[in-house]
Design an enzyme around this catalytic site. Structure first.
Site, short mmCIF file in Angstrom:
data_model
loop_
_atom_site.label_atom_id
_atom_site.label_comp_id
_atom_site.label_asym_id
_atom_site.label_seq_id
_atom_site.Cartn_x
_atom_site.Cartn_y
_atom_site.Cartn_z
N ASP A 148 0.84 -1.20 0.00
CA ASP A 148 0.00 0.00 0.00
C ASP A 148 0.87 1.25 0.00
OD1 ASP A 148 -2.34 1.76 0.56
OD2 ASP A 148 -3.34 -0.13 0.99
N HIS A 208 -4.01 6.16 2.82
CA HIS A 208 -4.65 4.92 2.36
C HIS A 208 -4.04 3.69 3.02
CE1 HIS A 208 -5.75 1.82 -0.69
NE2 HIS A 208 -6.82 2.56 -0.85
N SER A 545 -11.10 -1.15 -1.61
CA SER A 545 -9.91 -0.99 -0.79
C SER A 545 -10.21 -1.20 0.69
CB SER A 545 -9.36 0.44 -0.89
OG SER A 545 -8.54 0.59 -1.99
#
Ligand SMILES: *[C@@H]1O[C@H](CO)[C@@H](O)[C@H](O)[C@H]1NC(C)=O
Ligand SMILES: *[C@@H]1O[C@H](CO)[C@@H](O)[C@H](O)[C@H]1NC(C)=O
Ligand SMILES: *[C@@H]1O[C@H](CO)[C@@H](O)[C@H](O)[C@H]1NC(C)=O
Ligand SMILES: *[C@@H]1O[C@H](CO)[C@@H](O)[C@H](O)[C@H]1NC(C)=O
Length: 769
Positions: A148, A208, A545
């Site tokens: 990520d 994220h 996600s």
């Protein structure tokens, strides 16, 4: 119904633009990924001879970007198209492809409008009514590799209170940079490595990576909220698992970096990899798909790989990361809702949805107008355009200072920007789908008052406006409620089957909460901060996600309970125990339109953590099944041997290899392409008894639509031992001409356990699309 908005999903996620390319400074040379298959007997960490030879000229001119040498073989380097073509001819090379950039769908190009969907899963009855976090089931020492955007180590979600020493088998490192010290790692974040070549740090500049990692394995943190919304305890699916952060993305992710991260994670000894990223359209050449390549070798090394299905829904065949060795995750809503109340001048209160931090007065004193009444004086503007508040349709002098009621019956309405730019006080948007799924953040305009309401309420407001000389209203600041119905609902954005690889393989595999999930964030990204305030520690966002790390966390729990289970046993447990109904027993629906969801939307259904630890029977899919898949998919044995270096000596592709045989893979779901009447189609499956008792008798039940004959032979499976395997055939036939694809369920049950598999019979295959 047409889509009312252009969807702009936040996320590195699933948003690869396959055509864009990282180009070299020189302008002529671009980065190419040279994939050279498995390691075979060559020592991990060393170069294979042919690899060293091919690398040589690029090393000499400093053109090497990444070298893969642990779990598989290859490299990424700057080269010309001609060089790439030459290298592709070399023996030992499986594929050469330009480095693809997995990137944020460019939100800026769609002006400042941004649609996001928010919230928190913890208080969701589906999740909390279980023993998930009891001491019995604790995720213990499972190591999760997150591919990520890095990690924000100071987040409270990554504290290591109560965790034992780092598992001895861990071979990874904590890479130090000026802003990321060795002390940034602990017993929770046991590794951090950067493969993103544009920025050296493992620190999550974006947020994220911290969001997904804390969802999978964050420690419990009480009193978390997003400016008061979704208040509760933040906790990961497997709070005692360890996190290894591989930074492979910044604002986007390069193929070459993803491969490097996965190669390292194989070396380091992770148990599960979690990838909330992928291409935004399906990749049909498997060996040009970095995630498929990395995952293949991970699975060969006993590592489970969980990936996002994509955010390209609701189009058919939009599912990505759909090779059979990956567990593919769709996204759905939970029962938590953010309401935004509209109060009319007659004190009637309408509960709409949305996240905003309105500072309007609570009393309904602001003038209210609908689009048609605010229409610009012009012969060429229709009432329909004005009703939907389309650009150019409204008179600014009528909109200014008022709350505007807009419908969304025309696709692509940029209603928010139109209304805001014209100086409106607020927006009441009529949209049945968005009211269920979406909460909207206008980047930089979190304080703009809006509410999304149903068409029934929209018509009620319209009559109120029509029957009052001076209609007024207010929009109150958002609040949080639970028990929202229907839930779960498949998110509009969640990518759908059937798989573009083959309609003989059902994808996605499962759905999990991915709408409005609250989790940790990076203090360096102010995107979701209220004006004048520091970036929040926790934010609420949506996407596959967000659903992916839920499945990752649950897989980690299963792994800790059943350490000998491989990826396929864990996936089987997750799939065959899934539910297809909401809490109230009604079928799970999908957006848009709230139709009944099918296995193309959610695979086996919604993850059900009540049952997942004790599935009764499992469908095991050993690696040889994937070799056979490759044969049937159309790769020849020389290519397969190059990739799968540890393939058994005598393995060869069956003479009759063909795509129809993919249906026979021992997968927990069944898919058959080109199904037609008068042609019997048979598949075989083998189940393993993992129930508590040796002796177990399972009976089958079939749910099939009218006119479809489904025969299961035998109809009873009598196990006499734990771990015993028994096989059965399923034969599908019909005399009827079906107009659309057919779905149903095959369930084995012994009273204690219910083992349920979906089937999908497609009238077409990918080639005949
Ligand atoms: C690189 O990371 C640093 C934090 O270590 C950050 O300040 C900077 O903005 C990042 N640069 C880019 C291009 O992302
Ligand atoms: C997509 O699939 C659904 C159900 O599976 C079907 O009803 C619909 O017609 C399909 N749409 C297209 C464009 O093929
Ligand atoms: C309507 O007419 C005006 C002036 O003639 C023009 O500028 C505008 O683009 C037209 N709008 C539409 C939607 O056709
Ligand atoms: C196998 O497939 C590769 C790639 O399509 C091709 O180059 C090679 O010649 C094939 N080998 C055989 C033995 O058919």
């Amino acid at each position: 119904m047409a889509r009312p908005f252009v969807f702009l999903y936040f996320l590195l996620l699933v948003l690869v633009s396959v055509t864009s390319v990282a180009s070299d400074q020189s302008g002529e040379h671009e980065v190419y990924v040279v994939y050279m298959g498995g390691k075979g007997s060559s020592t991990p960490g060393t170069l294979r001879d042919d690899q060293a030879r091919l690398l040589e000229p690029f090393s000499q001119r400093n053109g090497v970007v990444q070298v893969y040498k642990h779990g598989f073989t290859g490299f990424a380097a700057h080269m010309s198209k001609e060089e790439a073509n030459l290298i592709a001819q070399e023996p030992g090379v499986v594929s050469v492809s330009r480095d693809k950039m997995f990137k944020l769908r460019t939100t800026r190009s769609w002006s400042f409008l941004k649609l996001l969907k928010f919230q928190q899963y913890l208080d969701n009855p589906i999740m909390s009514s279980t023993e998930l976090h009891s001491s019995k089931v604790r995720g213990a020492d499972t190591i999760i590799g997150m591919m990520d955007s890095g990690i924000w180590p100071e987040s409270k979600s990554f504290n290591d209170k109560g965790l034992g020493p780092i598992p001895k088998r861990w071979k990874g490192t904590c890479q130090e940079t000026e802003d990321f010290r060795a002390s940034s790692c602990n017993r929770k974040i046991i590794g951090a490595q950067n493969y993103e070549i544009r920025n050296k740090t493992c620190r999550d500049v974006f947020g994220h990576g911290s969001h997904t990692a804390s969802t999978a394995a964050g420690a419990p943190v009480p009193g978390v909220s997003y400016y008061g919304l979704a208040l509760g305890t933040a906790i990961g699916g497997s709070p005692t698992s360890r996190i290894a952060a591989y930074k492979v993305c910044s604002d986007n992710c390069a193929d070459s970096a993803i491969l490097a991260g996965m190669d390292a994670a194989i070396h380091d000894g992770v148990d599960i990899m979690s990838l909330s990223l992928g291409p935004d359209s399906p990749i049909v050449n498997i060996w040009e798909d970095s995630v498929a390549i990395g995952a293949f070798h991970a699975v060969e090394h006993g590592i489970m790989v969980v990936c996002a299905a994509g955010n390209a829904g609701p189009s058919n065949s939009s599912v990505t990361n759909d090779v059979p060795w990956i567990t593919t995750v769709a996204a759905s809503t939970i029962d938590r809702h953010f309401y935004a109340s509209v109060v009319l001048g007659n004190n009637h209160v309408i509960k709409g949805g949305g996240i905003q931090f309105s500072s309007l007065s609570d009393s309904p004193k602001y003038p209210l107008i609908d689009g048609v009444s605010a229409k610009v004086q012009s012969h060429n503007i229709s009432d329909k355009l004005a009703r939907n508040c389309q650009a150019g349709s409204l008179d600014t002098s009528k909109v200014k200072g008022r709350i505007v009621l807009c419908f969304s019956e025309i696709s692509g309405s940029p209603t928010f920007s139109v209304i805001m730019n014209q100086g409106a006080r607020g927006l009441v948007l009529v949209n049945d789908d968005k009211r269920i799924e979406d909460n909207i953040i206008l980047e930089g305009f979190l304080t703009f008052p809006f509410s999304i309401i149903s068409s029934k309420d929209g018509n009620a407001i319209l009559s109120y406006i029509r029957s009052n000389r001076n209609p007024t209203a207010t929009i109150r600041r958002s609040g949080t409620s639970t028990g929202f119905k229907p839930a779960p609902v498949i998110a509009d954005f969640s990518s759908r089957g059937p798989s573009c690889l083959s309609h003989n393989l059902l994808k996605p595999d499962i759905t999990a909460p991915g709408v409005n999930i609250i989790a940790a964030w990076s203090k360096m990204n102010p995107e979701f901060a209220l004006p004048g305030q520091a970036p929040p520690d926790y934010v609420i966002i949506s996407g596959t996600s967000m659903s992916t790390p839920h499945i990752t966390g649950i897989a980690a729990l299963i792994k800790s309970q059943h350490p000998t289970w491989d990826h396929s046993a864990i996936r089987s447990a997750i799939m065959t125990t899934a539910v297809q109904t909401c809490i109230d027993g009604s079928p799970i629906l999908r957006l848009p339109g709230l139709e009944e969801a099918t296995p193309y939307d959610f695979g086996a259904g919604h993850v059900n953590i009540e049952q997942v630890m004790n599935p009764g029977l499992i469908y095991e899919t050993p690696i040889t099944e994937y070799y056979l898949f490759l044969c049937n998919y159309g790769y020849n044995i020389s290519t397969i041997k190059l990739i799968a270096k540890n393939i058994p000596e005598g393995f060869s592709c069956p003479k009759n290899a063909n795509t129809a045989l993919i249906s026979n893979m021992n997968y927990p779901s069944i898919a058959i392409a080109k199904f037609k009447r008068y042609t019997e189609r048979k598949v075989t499956r083998t189940v393993t008894n993992v129930g508590d008792e040796d002796e177990a008798v399972y009976e089958v039940t079939v749910d099939a639509p009218e006119h479809l004959n489904v025969q299961v032979i035998p109809e009873t499976l009598h196990f006499t031992q734990k771990y015993q395997k028994l096989s059965f055939d399923v034969i599908f036939s019909t005399k009827y001409t079906f107009k659309s694809d057919i779905f149903g369920w095959i369930t084995w049950s012994n009273g204690n356990y219910r083992v349920r598999s979906p089937f999908a019979l497609s009238l077409t295959d990918r080639s005949s699309k």
